[in-house]
Design an enzyme around this catalytic site. Structure first.
Site, PDB file in Angstrom:
ATOM      1  N   GLU A  95      -5.645   0.980   1.229  1.00  0.00           N
ATOM      2  CA  GLU A  95      -5.103   1.547   0.461  1.00  0.00           C
ATOM      3  C   GLU A  95      -5.506   0.641  -0.826  1.00  0.00           C
ATOM      4  O   GLU A  95      -5.400   1.339  -2.376  1.00  0.00           O
ATOM      5  CB  GLU A  95      -3.414   1.616   0.238  1.00  0.00           C
ATOM      6  N   ASP A 138      -2.332  -2.997  16.110  1.00  0.00           N
ATOM      7  CA  ASP A 138      -3.105  -4.171  16.407  1.00  0.00           C
ATOM      8  C   ASP A 138      -3.237  -5.428  17.465  1.00  0.00           C
ATOM      9  O   ASP A 138      -3.765  -5.853  17.912  1.00  0.00           O
ATOM     10  CB  ASP A 138      -3.512  -4.063  15.269  1.00  0.00           C
ATOM     11  N   SER A 152      -6.813  -3.283   3.534  1.00  0.00           N
ATOM     12  CA  SER A 152      -6.052  -1.503   3.976  1.00  0.00           C
ATOM     13  C   SER A 152      -6.975  -0.924   2.856  1.00  0.00           C
ATOM     14  O   SER A 152      -7.356  -1.559   2.086  1.00  0.00           O
ATOM     15  CB  SER A 152      -4.868  -1.491   3.998  1.00  0.00           C
ATOM     16  N   TYR A 201       1.836  -1.032  -1.976  1.00  0.00           N
ATOM     17  CA  TYR A 201       1.794  -1.226  -0.752  1.00  0.00           C
ATOM     18  C   TYR A 201       0.350  -2.061  -1.210  1.00  0.00           C
ATOM     19  O   TYR A 201      -0.448  -2.614  -0.735  1.00  0.00           O
ATOM     20  CB  TYR A 201       1.415  -0.062   0.247  1.00  0.00           C
TER      21      TYR A 201
END
Length: 327
Positions: A134, A15, A132, A156
């Site tokens: 996540e 990114d 994220s 994470y």
């Protein structure tokens, strides 16, 4: 003189490198922290580092460690960025089970330290944090939007949730123009082989060329919302151009399984994946998120953002990049 100054952590990653190219195209001066400095000459920025018209004139790489807070503060004070894009940190949900403390420090606490630095600057700086999907863990609703409850299932995800919440708190409590992008899987040839997309693309190319005989994978039924990384980088930039900073989901809104990805990748090289792929239970993640699929409606409406590359085209590009570089 450049139109704006930008600072990027994780500038040599997927990114960070695509964002560097985008900002340079838009007339920015771009600064980034590199450890070690020599790594930039052989990575995703090598074409820019090798260009004497860019390096040291519009692209500035600063040697140092992200953990050295005093050194980082000096660099930020000196460069006076108008926009700050934060990507650095341990990036593997799977590895975070083995390295939970490293993950919490490099993803969560490091973001808080950055926010504190930026809050004390005289020069106003707009802050982008890469969050994220996540953070949602195993969401009960699909597709997820910006109001979906945060309930991470990995260390994470928990670290990203902390960073995202602190970014919001600094935006509301300290009026810092800060935002987070809740990023769903986004891929490109600049992904490393620890990501299943590149593992599959590379294996298909190598098997076709006779350099490999089989591919071992974990869950074939696991599903993801996969997009094209340069599209997502465009969305990140648009977030910091908005009048009011806010959090946005960047996603495609479509789910595809690992089996879909494998089938398409092997089709690209004219092979039947069933002849070459074997399942390895040891590769299945302990806490596998269930079908994380994002709803990008807010970004589409407020930022006029949309993807330009669909799933099939994404896989074709990944396989082609690996085929060209294999053997």
């Amino acid at each position: 003189m450049p139109e704006k100054n930008a600072f990027i952590t994780g500038i040599t990653g997927q990114d960070g490198s695509y964002l560097t190219e985008l900002l340079l195209e838009k007339g920015y001066a771009v600064h980034g922290l590199v450890t070690p400095l020599e790594s930039a000459a052989n990575g995703n920025l090598r074409h820019l580092v090798a260009d004497p018209a860019i390096l040291g004139k519009r692209l500035f790489l600063h040697a140092g460690s992200f953990e050295e807070l005093t050194h980082l503060r000096r660099i930020i004070d000196r460069t006076k960025p108008d926009e700050f894009y934060h990507f650095a940190g341990q990036s593997s949900p799977r590895l975070s089970f083995e390295l939970p403390e490293v993950t919490a420090n490099s993803v969560g606490i490091a973001t808080l330290r950055l926010l504190e630095i930026l809050r004390g600057l005289q020069h106003p700086t707009r802050f982008f944090n890469a969050s994220s999907a996540e953070v949602f863990g195993t969401p009960s609703n699909s597709r997820q939007d910006e109001q979906t409850p945060v309930n991470p299932a990995t260390p994470y995800g928990a670290a990203k949730a902390f960073a995202q919440q602190m970014t919001r708190i600094y935006r509301t409590a300290h009026k810092l123009p800060a935002c987070s992008a809740i990023l769903y899987n986004h891929e490109s040839p600049r992904r490393n082989e620890s990501f299943v997309t590149m593992k599959i693309a590379r294996a298909a190319a190598r098997i076709k060329k006779g350099l490999q005989t089989e591919l071992k994978l974990g869950s074939m039924t696991a599903q993801r919302d996969w997009g094209w990384a340069p599209d997502y980088v465009e969305g990140m930039w648009r977030m910091l151009q908005a009048d009011q900073c806010d959090d946005y989901i960047l996603a495609t809104g479509e789910l595809h399984s690992v089996a879909d990805l494998v089938e398409k990748a092997f089709q690209c090289v004219g092979l039947n994946w069933r002849d070459h792929v074997k399942q390895d239970p040891s590769l299945i993640t302990a806490a596998e998120p269930v079908a994380p699929c994002g709803n990008p409606a807010k970004a589409e409406k407020q930022l006029n953002w949309s993807r330009t590359v669909n799933f099939d085209s994404m896989v074709e590009r990944l396989v082609a990049s690996q085929y060209d570089s294999a053997g």
